[in-house]
Design an enzyme around this catalytic site. Structure first.
Site, PDB file in Angstrom:
ATOM      1  N   HIS A 196      -9.435  -2.946 -20.125  1.00 16.49           N
ATOM      2  CA  HIS A 196      -9.297  -2.794 -21.575  1.00 16.49           C
ATOM      3  C   HIS A 196     -10.160  -1.684 -22.164  1.00 16.49           C
ATOM      4  O   HIS A 196      -9.884  -1.228 -23.279  1.00 16.49           O
ATOM      5  CB  HIS A 196      -9.649  -4.106 -22.284  1.00 16.49           C
TER       6      HIS A 196
ATOM      7  N   HIS B  35      -3.196 -10.284 -19.489  1.00 20.16           N
ATOM      8  CA  HIS B  35      -3.349  -9.393 -20.632  1.00 20.16           C
ATOM      9  C   HIS B  35      -2.819  -7.995 -20.282  1.00 20.16           C
ATOM     10  O   HIS B  35      -2.975  -7.525 -19.161  1.00 20.16           O
ATOM     11  CB  HIS B  35      -4.816  -9.305 -21.056  1.00 20.16           C
TER      12      HIS B  35
END
Length: 511
Positions: A165, A202
Site C-alpha cells: 500500500h 486488499h
C-alpha cells in the site's frame, strides 16, 4: 517506469522468449528448483502498538514452524542486508525517507504537520525502530531480486515483505516503504517484462499506481472490492498511456471459496502468461484472504490459497515470493509455512510438529483448518462476467512488449561488490547449543530472547498516480523531494524491559 534499457546488447526478443520456454520445459520436466529464503531474526521484535492488527511476530512464528518441519534443510537461508537510504529513494521521495529516518515516538508531537502530510498516525503509527523495520523487510525483497538477477536462484522467499500500500510520498494501510516496487525496479534492470500478482484481500494499490503508465510491468490484483480499504481496483481500472491494459483488476465479493477463486485465477493467469510472457514474476501472497481472517471476508482454505502459488511455479519463471497482509496470526504462520513447502515440492504432515509457539494452534494443533460455511456472494453469473471482461482486456494486447537494447542502468553498488546476505544455517547454530554456548531461542534463529510486537483498522484512501523509473520518478500532485542522501548506520532496535512479555501476551490474546 518508462522504457529504460534491458542488459541485452545483441540478443533478439525471440531469443529471450526461447530461453523462457526452455526454462519452463526444465521446470515441468522435474528439474529441481533452487530456492533461497530471507529471514532476519530481529523482524519479530518490532511492535506497532497495543491493539494494532499488524503483528511482525507472525514472521517469527512462520520461521519457527518451517524450522521444525525441517524445510530449512532444502533451501538456502540468508539474513538480509538492510536496505540503504539510496535504495529506498529509488522510488520514495527524499523528504519522506528523511522523515521516516528521524521520526520517533518521543519527537512525533513536534512534527504534527509532517505526520498528516505523510499519512502517519493511526493506521501507520510511529513506533520504536520504525525506520530499521522498513530497511529490514525491504532489504530482503531487494536482496531477493538481486539473487534472481544474478541467476543464483529460481525462487526467492521473503515473508517479511509484500507491503503493497505504501506510496511514493506517504504511508498507507500499515505500509511505510513499498518493498515490492523497489524489488521490481531492481528486477527491471535485467528483465524486460515483470509480472506482479497480488492475492491479498486488499487491492495492491501502491504497486499498481507506481507502474500504471508503463508496459514494462503488468500488475494483476485479486481483491475484495466495494466499501472496503483502499477503495480502488475497479474492473475498469486498466492502466493509462503506454500502460493501458497492463493493469488488471479482479474485484471480488465476500465469501469467495477455493472453487470460485480457482475458476477466475487459473484461466486469467494462463492468458496473462500467453500474451505478456514475463521474464520474472513477483508474487504477493497476502494471507488475509484466508477464511477467518481478523480483517478479511474471504473463505479460502490454506490449500486453495497455496494452489495459486503452485500454479504459477508451473510456468518455470524466476519468482520472488513475498508476504503481505494477514491478521489472524496462527493462520498466517500455517499458510506461509505450507506455501514454503509447496515451493519446495514438499508435502507437509497435517499434525504440527512440536514448536516454540504450539499453544497458538490449539485445540487441534494441525496445519490445516476447515473453512467456514459463510455465504459465497460471488455467484456464477458474476464470476463469468468478471472473467470475460478481464480476458477481453487481455486480448487487446497485440504483442509482447519489448524495450530497446542499451546498457544496464548503473547499480548503486556493483553487482559483484554488493554486500552479500549473511548465511543463516540453523544446523550449525543448533550444534552450538549442544556445546552449551548458545541459548535455545537464539539457536533456532527466531530471535525469541527479545521480542516486541502488534494495531487498528484500515481507513484513508491513498494518493495519486506515481510513476517509478530507473531514471527518475514523477508524480502528479506530488513535489519532488530534495536530495538528502544521508546514509545512517544500522543500530539494533532497543528493547525495553517488560515490552517483550506484553507484546507476546497480546499476540496470544488475538491470534
Amino acid at each position: 517506469l518508462g522504457p529504460f534499457p534491458a542488459p541485452f546488447k545483441a540478443r533478439a526478443a525471440t531469443e529471450g522468449r526461447r530461453e523462457g520456454a526452455r526454462m519452463e520445459g526444465q521446470a515441468r520436466d522435474g528439474g529441481k528448483k533452487k530456492v533461497a529464503y530471507f529471514y532476519d531474526p530481529d523482524v519479530g521484535n518490532y511492535y506497532y502498538g497495543q491493539g494494532h492488527p499488524m503483528k511482525p511476530h507472525r514472521i517469527r512464528m512462520t520461521h519457527n514452524l518451517l524450522l521444525h518441519y525441517g524445510l530449512y534443510k532444502k533451501m538456502e537461508l540468508y539474513r538480509p542486508c538492510s536496505a540503504s537510504d539510496d535504495e529506498l529513494t529509488r522510488f520514495h521521495c527524499d523528504e519522506y525517507i528523511e522523515f521516516l529516518r528521524l521520526i520517533t515516538p518521543d519527537n512525533q508531537h513536534e512534527h504534527l504537520r509532517q505526520l498528516k502530510r505523510y499519512n502517519v498516525g493511526e493506521d501507520c503509527p510511529v513506533f520504536d525502530g520504525l525506520y530499521d523495520f522498513c530497511k529490514c523487510y525491504t532489504g530482503g525483497s531487494i536482496g531477493g531480486a538481486v539473487k534472481l538477477n544474478k541467476k543464483q536462484n529460481d525462487i526467492v522467499i521473503n515473508w517479511a515483505g509484500g507491503l503493497h500500500h505504501a506510496k511514493r510520498s506517504e504511508a498507507s494501510g500499515f505500509c511505510y516503504v513499498n518493498d515490492i516496487v523497489l524489488s521490481i525496479l531492481e528486477l527491471a534492470k535485467y528483465h524486460r517484462r515483470i509480472l506482479y500478482i497480488d492475492i491479498d484481500i486488499h487491492h495492491g494499490d501502491g504497486v499498481e499506481e507506481a507502474f500504471y503508465t508503463t508496459d514494462r510491468v503488468m500488475t494483476v490484483s485479486f481483491h475484495k472490492f466495494g466499501d472496503y480499504f483502499p477503495g480502488t481496483g475497479a474492473l475498469a481500472d486498466i492502466g493509462h498511456s503506454c500502460g493501458k491494459y497492463y493493469s488488471l483488476n479482479v474485484p471480488l465479493k465476500d465469501g469467495i471459496d477455493d472453487e470460485s477463486y480457482e475458476q477466475l485465477f487459473k484461466p486469467i493467469m494462463q492468458k496473462v502468461m500467453e500474451v505478456y510472457d514475463p521474464e520474472a514474476i513477483v508474487f504477493q501472497s497476502g494471507a488475509d484472504s484466508l477464511s477467518g481472517d481478523r480483517l478479511g471476508g474471504f473463505n479460502l482454505s490454506i490449500k486453495g490459497h497455496a494452489e495459486c502459488l503452485r500454479y504459477m511455479t508451473t510456468f518455470g519463471k524466476p519468482m520472488l515470493v513475498l508476504g503481505g497482509g494477514g491478521y489472524t496470526i496462527r493462520n498466517v504462520a500455517r499458510c506461509w509455512c505450507y506455501e514454503t513447502g509447496t515451493l519446495l515440492d514438499n508435502e507437509l504432515e497435517d499434525q504440527l510438529p512440536s514448536n516454540d509457539y504450539l499453544e497458538y494452534f490449539g485445540p487441534d494443533y494441525r496445519l490445516h483448518f476447515t473453512a467456514s460455511n459463510m455465504e459465497n456472494q460471488n455467484d456464477t453469473d458474476y464470476l463469468n462476467q468478471v472473467r470475460t471482461k478481464v480476458l477481453q482486456n487481455l486480448s487487446k494486447i497485440r504483442s509482447v512488449p519489448n524495450v530497446p537494447f542499451h546498457d544496464v542502468p548503473a547499480d548503486l553498488l556493483d553487482m559483484e561488490d554488493r554486500p552479500e546476505p549473511e548465511d543463516f544455517n540453523p544446523d550449525e547454530r543448533k550444534q552450538r547449543i549442544w556445546d552449551g554456548s548458545m541459548e535455545k531461542g537464539e539457536a533456532l534463529g527466531d530471535g525469541s530472547k527479545t521480542r516486541k510486537r502488534h494495531t487498528q483498522d484500515h481507513s484513508e484512501d491513498a494518493g495519486v498516480s506515481a510513476l517509478a523509473g530507473s531514471n527518475g520518478a514523477a508524480s502528479a500532485d506530488r513535489k519532488n523531494g530534495t536530495n538528502q542522501n544521508d546514509v545512517q548506520s544500522d543500530e539494533p532496535v532497543k528493547k525495553e524491559g517488560g515490552e517483550e512479555n506484553r507484546g507476546e501476551q497480546e499476540a496470544m490474546d488475538t491470534n
